[in-house]
Design a protein around this motif. Structure first.
Motif, PDB file in Angstrom:
ATOM      1  N   LEU A 177       5.318  -0.398   0.144  1.00 44.70           N
ATOM      2  CA  LEU A 177       3.871  -0.539   0.324  1.00 44.70           C
ATOM      3  C   LEU A 177       3.240  -1.172  -0.901  1.00 44.70           C
ATOM      4  O   LEU A 177       2.324  -1.988  -0.808  1.00 44.70           O
ATOM      5  N   ASP A 178       3.749  -0.784  -2.081  1.00 44.55           N
ATOM      6  CA  ASP A 178       3.298  -1.418  -3.325  1.00 44.55           C
ATOM      7  C   ASP A 178       3.550  -2.917  -3.271  1.00 44.55           C
ATOM      8  O   ASP A 178       2.687  -3.720  -3.642  1.00 44.55           O
ATOM      9  N   ALA A 179       4.745  -3.310  -2.836  1.00 43.42           N
ATOM     10  CA  ALA A 179       5.106  -4.724  -2.772  1.00 43.42           C
ATOM     11  C   ALA A 179       4.222  -5.473  -1.773  1.00 43.42           C
ATOM     12  O   ALA A 179       3.805  -6.611  -2.026  1.00 43.42           O
ATOM     13  N   GLU A 180       3.929  -4.844  -0.633  1.00 42.57           N
ATOM     14  CA  GLU A 180       3.062  -5.470   0.371  1.00 42.57           C
ATOM     15  C   GLU A 180       1.645  -5.642  -0.173  1.00 42.57           C
ATOM     16  O   GLU A 180       0.994  -6.664   0.064  1.00 42.57           O
ATOM     17  N   LEU A 181       1.177  -4.652  -0.924  1.00 39.52           N
ATOM     18  CA  LEU A 181      -0.142  -4.744  -1.559  1.00 39.52           C
ATOM     19  C   LEU A 181      -0.209  -5.945  -2.489  1.00 39.52           C
ATOM     20  O   LEU A 181      -1.173  -6.727  -2.460  1.00 39.52           O
ATOM     21  N   LEU A 182       0.813  -6.132  -3.316  1.00 44.02           N
ATOM     22  CA  LEU A 182       0.837  -7.263  -4.248  1.00 44.02           C
ATOM     23  C   LEU A 182       0.858  -8.587  -3.500  1.00 44.02           C
ATOM     24  O   LEU A 182       0.146  -9.530  -3.874  1.00 44.02           O
ATOM     25  N   ALA A 183       1.668  -8.667  -2.450  1.00 41.45           N
ATOM     26  CA  ALA A 183       1.781  -9.925  -1.697  1.00 41.45           C
ATOM     27  C   ALA A 183       0.444 -10.295  -1.054  1.00 41.45           C
ATOM     28  O   ALA A 183       0.005 -11.452  -1.111  1.00 41.45           O
TER      29      ALA A 183
END
Length: 421
Positions: free
Chosen positions: A76-82
């Motif tokens: 979810l962190d990675a999706e937020l950054l993307a």
């Protein structure tokens, strides 16, 4: 369809890329409910009031999802950054590094201690979160919130274990060290920005500044007025002979002085860096090229631990209309104009605006749990809620496909909602 129903319906579809990482059906159902509870009306955005508003029969499941459920936040962190990068990333963007305090009354919440809280301008009982905010065209999107653990916690393993702090974090880490670790994670994720901006709480650290340069980043950081600097044309030469023979370490041919002294005789110019709601924002600025006294330590003028000249950078001073004086360093190129320097330095304000909205309107500081996992999940879901609102505003500003349907503003959809009545 009412405005409220419209944004709630869109939230569900917008969250789909996040929900694909939550494989359990209950988690896929709880995530949109919690985010909607953060965005929607209501004065308190802690677990119990959110559950009462959006899922009265599902408090236990909502609590389990946020506080104790064994799911991995990293995807979810990675999706937020993307998604944040798609919205406001690019070479025109800046990355603002700062921290924000969550005031507390008790002593059991993870990381709580008497420490400086910018929100009150003094020490207070609080948790302190290191934050990274991506911003472009004065549109901020906070993308990282990580808890800082004071040494009173680091020295108490039983307290750390009780709060569920992973053993990886049972070591002392300064805020600049946390910020650098998160910055590298953000860069590895492909987030794009043109410069890093931060205040003196981070800029005072020479290893922090040097690490930014080593990463190939442009930066502008606050510093204390007593930061020692050398003239840009300082030269290193042989030291005088002493009784013990010639010294091997070259010494500078000029003495380092405090930043405020270096700028004392400079020419100050009134600069307008942007137009605010009450008119143009102006202050007096001066800038000079210097070499920072953060090189290797040697003995100079009979004193040990003196720093040799480091890299050549800009030293910038600001005289505010209030009489307050601030000082900064920046590694922007030598041909950078004073107005460009001032504009980058003052761009940091957007993170303060974002912090205020995260707390007052999305309930960042309302979380009542005491654990490491619960706090960071609440913070992550708050960031996701903020990104959703910025997505709606961006689409409205650019005349998106649902033109004519008013997207919820922060004040429309949060604690002071127009629908609350």
């Amino acid at each position: 369809m009412s405005t409220s129903v419209a944004w709630e319906h869109e939230l569900q579809s917008w969250l789909e890329p996040f929900l694909t990482h939550l494989h359990h059906p209950a988690r896929r159902r709880m995530c949109p409910l919690y985010v909607a509870g953060l965005i929607g009306p209501g004065e308190r955005k802690s677990l119990q009031p959110i559950a009462a508003r959006v899922a009265p029969a599902d408090y236990d499941q909502l609590h389990h999802f946020v506080a104790v459920g064994p799911w991995d936040e990293a995807p979810l962190d990675a999706e937020l950054l993307a998604q944040a990068n798609r919205l406001v990333g690019g070479l025109e963007a800046i990355l603002v590094i700062d921290d924000t305090a969550l005031l507390k009354k008790g002593t059991h919440s993870v990381g709580v201690a008497s420490q400086y809280a910018g929100v009150v301008g003094k020490k207070a009982n609080c948790q302190s979160l290191v934050s990274l905010t991506l911003a472009k065209d004065e549109v901020p999107v906070p993308i990282v919130l990580r808890l800082f653990l004071p040494d009173t916690w680091i020295r108490d393993p039983e307290r750390l274990q009780h709060a569920g702090v992973p053993e990886t974090f049972w070591v002392e880490r300064s805020k600049p060290e946390i910020a650098l670790e998160e910055l590298q994670r953000v860069m590895q994720a492909g987030v794009s920005f043109g410069a890093v901006v931060t205040d003196a709480g981070y800029g005072i650290s020479a290893p922090f500044r040097q690490s930014l340069s080593a990463l190939g980043l442009l930066w502008a950081v606050g510093i204390p007025r007593i930061q020692k600097v050398y003239p840009a044309d300082v030269r290193l030469g042989p030291a005088p002979h002493t009784r013990g023979g010639p010294r091997k370490t070259p010494i500078p041919d000029a003495e380092a002085v405090a930043a405020e002294a270096m700028l004392a005789t400079s020419s100050w110019q009134r600069i307008t860096w942007r137009r605010g709601t009450k008119g143009p924002l102006r202050a007096k600025f001066a800038a000079v090229r210097v070499r920072v006294a953060d090189g290797p330590t040697v003995r100079l003028q009979g004193r040990t631990g003196q720093h040799l000249p480091g890299d050549e950078v800009w030293l910038v001073g600001e005289h505010r209309t209030s009489g307050e004086r601030k000082y900064y360093l920046s590694n922007l190129p030598p041909d950078t104009s004073l107005k460009q320097l001032a504009a980058l330095i003052k761009a940091r304000w957007v993170c303060e605006q974002a912090h205020q909205q995260l707390k007052e309107e999305l309930g960042l500081d309302h979380f009542e749990g005491r654990s490491w996992r619960g706090l960071h999940r609440h913070a992550l879901l708050t960031l996701i809620a903020y990104l959703f609102l910025q997505h709606l505003r961006s689409r409205t500003a650019t005349g998106g496909k649902k033109k004519g349907r008013r997207a919820p503003t922060t004040t429309d959809t949060a604690g002071h909602s127009a629908h609350a009545a």
